[in-house]
Design an enzyme around this catalytic site. Structure first.
Site, PDB file in Angstrom:
ATOM      1  N   CYS A  54      -7.012   0.398   6.883  1.00 25.48           N
ATOM      2  CA  CYS A  54      -7.535  -0.573   5.935  1.00 25.48           C
ATOM      3  C   CYS A  54      -8.430  -1.563   6.692  1.00 25.48           C
ATOM      4  O   CYS A  54      -8.464  -1.576   7.930  1.00 25.48           O
ATOM      5  CB  CYS A  54      -6.380  -1.323   5.254  1.00 25.48           C
ATOM      6  N   GLU A 176       5.429  -8.130   8.219  1.00 29.07           N
ATOM      7  CA  GLU A 176       4.636  -8.866   7.238  1.00 29.07           C
ATOM      8  C   GLU A 176       5.522  -9.611   6.248  1.00 29.07           C
ATOM      9  O   GLU A 176       5.260 -10.774   5.916  1.00 29.07           O
ATOM     10  CB  GLU A 176       3.696  -7.924   6.475  1.00 29.07           C
TER      11      GLU A 176
END
Length: 278
Positions: A54, A176
């Protein structure tokens, strides 16, 4: 001396040849030119139209290479894996960048880091407590936290500020999600609860509807809630957030599950005051 960098070092031209040699493929480029499909005799080859890194990971990897170029004579550390890909992490380590393992405390994790050292923060981001600890050390920080992650953090901040508990679709042990959850604790009374999937979200919905007792919910999520979490108090008003590497379709399904449960419990007219979506 500047000690915090978030936008790279304007060294793309210097690192581009190395990145191209390491992460680009002439075969892939040719297959794209051929419409993602080719045939040689009886052998057919198809290339997925969506694959690879990404944007956030691409950027983080580039910044790591730029940091090595910018600080050739300094020790450089990476706060955890830059991506969960052994080959990519191995190439980062070949630059002389040390990947620091996770620890229960920031003091343990960064015990060997000194003032002149460089620490790269990965695209996942790091918990608030870790960032604060690193700032006190005075080391150089190269923050590659992904913009999409930062947008989630902004929502979590707003939820906590306005008295909403953040329900985070993510794995509570993932880097995360731990960083995102820590953002909820930057406001007095801020709380979070992490749900991994639809079955876990259904447990939360069951509590909201009154079919799952508080004790059962606390037992199920004992490692996935903020300190002092009280379901009766903290699930009165909720706002949704997610780990950006989870499937967005599943995040949206969980959002709808919780919206429906909140509507059944409090009434559709009350949703504006009790429920916030992505």
């Amino acid at each position: 001396e500047q000690t915090y960098f978030q936008k790279g070092f304007n060294l793309k031209a210097q690192v581009r040849p190395v990145l191209a040699a390491s992460y680009h493929s002439q075969v892939v480029t040719r297959l794209k030119e051929l419409g993602y499909s080719a045939r040689a005799g009886e052998v057919g080859v198809k290339l997925a139209r969506e694959f690879g890194f990404c944007y956030g990971v691409d950027r983080a990897v580039e910044y790591a290479y730029e940091a090595r170029e910018k600080f050739p004579d300094r020790r450089i550390f990476l706060s955890g894996e830059i991506i969960h890909n052994p080959e990519v992490n191995g190439r980062i380590q070949s630059l002389g960048i040390e990947i620091l393992p996770d620890h229960r405390s920031a003091e343990e994790r960064y015990a060997g880091v000194e003032a002149r050292d460089v620490v790269i923060l990965p695209a996942f981001g790091v918990p608030v407590r870790e960032l604060q600890h690193l700032r006190t050390k005075g080391c150089v920080l190269v923050d590659t936290t992904c913009g999409s992650v930062l947008n989630v953090w902004k929502n979590v901040h707003r939820y906590a500020r306005d008295g909403f508990t953040s329900v985070i679709h993510g794995k509570h042990y993932h880097e995360e999600t731990k960083a995102t959850a820590s953002q909820a604790l930057t406001h007095p009374g801020g709380h979070y609860l992490c749900v991994k999937d639809r079955p876990e979200a259904e447990v939360v919905c069951g509590f909201i509807r009154g079919t799952v007792p508080a004790g059962a919910l606390l037992e199920r999520f004992r490692d996935a809630t903020s300190p002092g979490f009280d379901p009766d108090r903290d699930l009165q008003r909720v706002g949704l957030a997610n780990q950006t590497t989870m499937l967005m379709t599943e995040s949206l399904e969980i959002q709808e599950m919780l919206r429906k449960a909140m509507g059944e419990r409090w009434g559709e007219a009350a949703l504006a005051e009790r429920f916030r979506a992505f």
